[in-house]
Write an enzyme that holds these catalytic residues in place. Structure first.
Site, PDB file in Angstrom:
ATOM      1  N   ASP A   1      12.169  12.361   8.289  1.00  0.00           N
ATOM      2  CA  ASP A   1      12.101  13.787   8.672  1.00  0.00           C
ATOM      3  C   ASP A   1      13.347  14.560   8.241  1.00  0.00           C
ATOM      4  O   ASP A   1      13.355  15.790   8.292  1.00  0.00           O
ATOM      5  CB  ASP A   1      11.953  13.933  10.194  1.00  0.00           C
ATOM      6  CG  ASP A   1      10.590  13.491  10.695  1.00  0.00           C
ATOM      7  OD1 ASP A   1       9.608  13.742   9.983  1.00  0.00           O
ATOM      8  OD2 ASP A   1      10.520  12.894  11.779  1.00  0.00           O
TER       9      ASP A   1
ATOM     10  N   MET B   1      -2.156  -0.613   7.242  1.00  0.00           N
ATOM     11  CA  MET B   1      -3.156  -1.443   7.922  1.00  0.00           C
ATOM     12  C   MET B   1      -2.465  -2.670   8.502  1.00  0.00           C
ATOM     13  O   MET B   1      -1.330  -2.998   8.142  1.00  0.00           O
ATOM     14  CB  MET B   1      -4.296  -1.844   6.971  1.00  0.00           C
ATOM     15  CG  MET B   1      -3.874  -2.636   5.756  1.00  0.00           C
ATOM     16  SD  MET B   1      -5.295  -2.956   4.663  1.00  0.00           S
ATOM     17  CE  MET B   1      -4.475  -3.915   3.378  1.00  0.00           C
ATOM     18  N   SER B   2      -3.145  -3.320   9.436  1.00  0.00           N
ATOM     19  CA  SER B   2      -2.627  -4.541  10.048  1.00  0.00           C
ATOM     20  C   SER B   2      -3.801  -5.483  10.267  1.00  0.00           C
ATOM     21  O   SER B   2      -4.960  -5.100  10.066  1.00  0.00           O
ATOM     22  CB  SER B   2      -1.944  -4.221  11.382  1.00  0.00           C
ATOM     23  OG  SER B   2      -2.876  -3.643  12.285  1.00  0.00           O
TER      24      SER B   2
ATOM     25  N   PHE C   1       1.544  -3.889  10.785  1.00  0.00           N
ATOM     26  CA  PHE C   1       1.332  -2.583  10.148  1.00  0.00           C
ATOM     27  C   PHE C   1       2.612  -2.152   9.440  1.00  0.00           C
ATOM     28  O   PHE C   1       3.715  -2.322   9.952  1.00  0.00           O
ATOM     29  CB  PHE C   1       0.952  -1.539  11.202  1.00  0.00           C
ATOM     30  CG  PHE C   1       0.819  -0.143  10.658  1.00  0.00           C
ATOM     31  CD1 PHE C   1      -0.390   0.305  10.142  1.00  0.00           C
ATOM     32  CD2 PHE C   1       1.909   0.721  10.644  1.00  0.00           C
ATOM     33  CE1 PHE C   1      -0.517   1.586   9.636  1.00  0.00           C
ATOM     34  CE2 PHE C   1       1.795   2.000  10.136  1.00  0.00           C
ATOM     35  CZ  PHE C   1       0.577   2.434   9.631  1.00  0.00           C
ATOM     36  N   THR C   2       2.485  -1.582   8.241  1.00  0.00           N
ATOM     37  CA  THR C   2       3.624  -0.978   7.543  1.00  0.00           C
ATOM     38  C   THR C   2       3.201   0.395   7.030  1.00  0.00           C
ATOM     39  O   THR C   2       2.004   0.656   6.828  1.00  0.00           O
ATOM     40  CB  THR C   2       4.097  -1.830   6.349  1.00  0.00           C
ATOM     41  OG1 THR C   2       3.053  -1.847   5.355  1.00  0.00           O
ATOM     42  CG2 THR C   2       4.429  -3.260   6.772  1.00  0.00           C
TER      43      THR C   2
ATOM     44  N   LYS D   1      -7.588  -4.042   9.779  1.00  0.00           N
ATOM     45  CA  LYS D   1      -8.024  -2.733  10.282  1.00  0.00           C
ATOM     46  C   LYS D   1      -6.984  -1.713   9.831  1.00  0.00           C
ATOM     47  O   LYS D   1      -5.790  -2.016   9.749  1.00  0.00           O
ATOM     48  CB  LYS D   1      -8.161  -2.725  11.810  1.00  0.00           C
ATOM     49  CG  LYS D   1      -6.853  -2.738  12.579  1.00  0.00           C
ATOM     50  CD  LYS D   1      -7.098  -2.601  14.077  1.00  0.00           C
ATOM     51  CE  LYS D   1      -5.836  -2.268  14.844  1.00  0.00           C
ATOM     52  NZ  LYS D   1      -4.756  -3.238  14.744  1.00  0.00           N
TER      53      LYS D   1
ATOM     54  N   GLN E   1       3.626   1.478   4.165  1.00  0.00           N
ATOM     55  CA  GLN E   1       3.118   1.355   2.795  1.00  0.00           C
ATOM     56  C   GLN E   1       1.656   0.888   2.786  1.00  0.00           C
ATOM     57  O   GLN E   1       0.804   1.466   2.119  1.00  0.00           O
ATOM     58  CB  GLN E   1       3.978   0.369   1.983  1.00  0.00           C
ATOM     59  CG  GLN E   1       5.368   0.881   1.645  1.00  0.00           C
ATOM     60  CD  GLN E   1       6.285   0.876   2.857  1.00  0.00           C
ATOM     61  OE1 GLN E   1       6.178   0.018   3.730  1.00  0.00           O
ATOM     62  NE2 GLN E   1       7.196   1.842   2.907  1.00  0.00           N
TER      63      GLN E   1
ATOM     64  N   ASP F   1       4.263  18.657  15.548  1.00  0.00           N
ATOM     65  CA  ASP F   1       3.603  17.361  15.392  1.00  0.00           C
ATOM     66  C   ASP F   1       2.420  17.282  16.345  1.00  0.00           C
ATOM     67  O   ASP F   1       2.530  17.672  17.510  1.00  0.00           O
ATOM     68  CB  ASP F   1       4.579  16.223  15.700  1.00  0.00           C
ATOM     69  CG  ASP F   1       5.458  15.895  14.504  1.00  0.00           C
ATOM     70  OD1 ASP F   1       5.026  16.186  13.374  1.00  0.00           O
ATOM     71  OD2 ASP F   1       6.558  15.361  14.696  1.00  0.00           O
TER      72      ASP F   1
END
Length: 682
Positions: A522, A383-384, A377-378, A395, A380, A307
């Site tokens: 994961d 953005m938030s 934020f999500t 954004k 899906q 990562d």
């Protein structure tokens, strides 16, 4: 944080290992190690012969036979001691974990909600699906998922890390471990395992190694050692009629001594200890492996999926620049970006607020007085933002904002696309800010590549290991960071499905893949990977899918895991090389001594010029026993490991352990022969 390391020869462990070594003399224990079982039979046979000689029932030198018999028993005891010491070190680590597991009572709720009626039941009677309430000061009675509440939890008993962690319902921080302690507030937990199946139970069982199964490489090596033992057994058996036909039959005691010195007793006596010590070293790095197979696979890994955030970069991206769209001034962009970030508690969100303050003296507004609606934020929406005074400010990622603009009847400006590409090429992450359907500009989030990481990747490349960076960033940003970090490849805009497909692609090419993960998303990739290191701070699903758990929850640990795995394989290979090379020197000591009387021409092989046949044979047997003890530290600590190519590593080990395996016995046997002669023992 690593656990406190035990001294190599801790006095209490040595005493306990000596006791266990004697207990392991029983046939049932010896049968598990075929090579040492042959030595055990030889010890028993020569003991009977020496007793018969001492009583006059058989002709021969009873004292010599007794000396050979005694040292053969010592050889078996030393091999038992090596295994017992390795197991003892693991059990000492397990005992520290057992101290965490306390018999306690739990408050089992009749309904899955806070405030419901509760029954007091023993913690060891809780089953999967039961709901329990734990409050400040309580020990969490089972592994589970938080379904209500949030609390500060002390996990130091499991992880060794003193700083408390937050556990709360929802998200990737809902997983709790039995044996940890609530410091504040309360949690309602749904148990996820049955009695005896908790993470702590599995840790203890793994560390104790009572049911340790041999790994594939260990089985293959055992088969090789058995084959060599059978070959030497048949060869030794045929020597008696040859010597008898020559008119001077070799005694059974000498033949047993010859057999024991020729079979690979050194690696045979240390093989189990190497396997146990490998898992113990992994625990010393605060990594729990579910089996020795996982540790061994780590040594064979040739692809690392890493990562980006936290592994390759420092992980705390900071806003570095406001880049306004055409026709928009920078202060307008900064004001909108700050408003959209007021409720964003991520490091990135806080850095946007701070940058706006520093650049334009835009002081942080009082969130309560704004009477605004914040949009979180999500995964899906990606953005938030904020809805305030008929203003809708968002954004987010480029693609997410593009969809948002088009959905609101707007058009995404071409000049902003160019600015996004420019930011991405510089290795920064672009966030786009929009008000309504009007794009205001781009925020550049700069992530810092860790110092020295490029050199580490170069070392891995030398060893034939391919490094692949996994990131959610777009391709341009990912390519810039990958080039700066020095990884071999990257997967941009990564999704769980893309990770899984990439792992399967590498495995189809015959490669072994290692990765880390912490979230439920994961889990499929972790289950597919050959070495899957789940973070202890991650979800229960991730920990169950992986075959290792990192108690420190440090993604960089994957490189150390591979290091330990390779060190275990190298230790096993190096000591096998040393053991087989040993046989050549012992051949030059025993063959002339045993058969020179029958075939005088064999005296030409007595290049060590040993004192007498008896001293030559006894010296070889004594050396054969003592070398096991001298190699125990190497078996437990592992051989010195350097990141080299496979061919360079092979050459290095052949020089050190192959040539060393030839020279050390010549020197050792000669020194022992001189000591026996000087002391008048032969």
């Amino acid at each position: 944080m690593s656990r406190k390391q035990l001294a190599l020869f801790e006095p209490t462990l040595v005493v306990q290992a000596l006791k266990e070594a004697v207990k392991k003399l029983n046939p049932q224990a010896q049968w598990r190690n075929p090579v040492m079982f042959i030595v055990w039979i030889g010890s028993l046979l020569t003991t009977c012969i020496s007793i018969a000689m001492a009583s006059g029932a058989m002709p021969g030198n009873a004292l010599f036979s007794a000396a050979i018999s005694g040292w053969l028993w010592v050889t078996v005891l030393f091999a038992n001691f090596a295994e017992a010491l390795a197991e003892g070190r693991s059990k000492a680590q397990a005992n520290s974990l057992k101290g965490v597991k306390k018999t306690a009572f739990a408050r089992k709720l009749r309904e899955p909600k806070y405030g419901a009626a509760a029954d007091k039941v023993p913690a060891d009677q809780l089953r999967k699906g039961d709901i329990v309430l734990v409050e400040a000061g309580d020990i969490i009675p089972c592994d589970g998922e938080v379904i209500e509440g949030g609390a500060s939890v002390d996990e130091s008993a499991i992880t060794g890390e003193s700083a408390p962690v937050i556990r709360e319902s929802g998200g990737d921080f809902a997983s709790v471990t039995g044996g940890t302690r609530i410091l504040s507030d309360w949690l309602v937990i749904e148990c996820s395992v049955n009695p005896g199946e908790t993470f702590l139970d599995r840790m203890i069982a793994m560390v104790e190694g009572a049911q340790r199964r041999k790994t594939p490489n260990e089985i293959a090596l055992t088969i090789l050692l058995i084959a060599l033992t059978i070959v030497f057994l048949l060869a030794t058996a045929t020597l008696w009629p040859f010597s008898a036909w020559g008119g001077n039959a070799v005694s059974v005691t000498v033949l047993v001594a010859l057999l024991v010195c020729l079979i690979p007793t050194t690696i045979g006596g240390l093989l189990s200890a190497i396997g146990v010590a490998g898992m113990s070293r992994m625990l010393g790095a605060n990594v729990i492996a579910t089996s020795g197979r996982a540790v061994e696979a780590a040594g064979d890994v040739d692809v690392l999926l890493l990562d980006k955030t936290g592994t390759i970069t420092l992980g705390n991206r900071q806003a570095s620049e406001f880049i306004p769209a055409q026709g928009v001034d920078e202060k307008t962009l900064a004001d909108a970006a700050q408003l959209a970030s007021l409720a964003d508690e991520t490091p990135e969100g806080r850095s946007i607020v701070i940058l706006a303050k520093q650049r334009f003296n835009l002081r942080e507004r009082d969130v309560q007085s704004l009477h605004a609606t914040f949009v979180p934020f999500t995964a899906q929406s990606r953005m938030s933002g904020i809805n305030i005074d008929n203003r809708m400010i968002r954004k987010g990622s480029v693609d997410a904002i593009r969809r948002h603009v088009e959905a609101n009847g707007g058009h995404f400006p071409a000049d902003v696309d160019q600015k996004v590409d420019q930011v991405a090429r510089q290795g920064a992450t672009p966030l786009v800010v929009v008000e309504g359907s009007r794009v205001l500009g781009v925020i550049a989030l700069k992530d810092i590549v860790k110092g020295g990481i490029k050199e580490r990747f170069a070392q891995l490349r030398k060893m034939g290991i391919k490094t692949v960076m996994i990131t959610g960033d777009n391709r341009l940003t990912a390519a810039a960071i990958a080039a700066e970090a020095g990884v071999d490849d990257f997967l941009a805009e990564a999704t769980p499905e893309a990770k899984l497909a990439l792992i399967r692609q590498y495995q189809a090419e015959g490669r072994l893949v290692a990765m880390t993960g912490d979230g439920t998303n994961d889990a499929p990739a972790l289950a597919q990977a050959d070495v899957a290191v789940a973070m202890n701070s991650g979800t229960q699903a991730a920990k169950e899918a992986g075959n290792m758990v990192d108690l420190d929850s440090n993604p960089t640990k994957l490189i150390e895991v591979v290091h330990i795995g390779k060190q275990m394989l190298m230790t096993r290979g190096s000591l096998t090389t040393f053991s087989i090379a040993n046989d050549v020197a012992k051949y030059f000591a025993i063959i002339p001594a045993a058969f020179a009387a029958t075939y005088p021409q064999l005296n030409a092989l007595n290049i060590m010029r040993l004192h007498s046949p008896d001293s030559a044979i006894l010296s070889a047997v004594i050396f054969n026993a003592l070398i096991i003890v001298f190699l125990i530290p190497l078996a437990l600590k592992g051989v010195s490991y350097k990141p080299l190519t496979a061919s360079a590593m092979l050459r290095r080990n052949l020089w050190i352990y192959g040539l060393g395996g030839l020279l050390v016995p010549f020197i050792g046997i000669k020194v022992i022969d001189l000591l026996l002669t000087v002391c008048g023992l032969v």
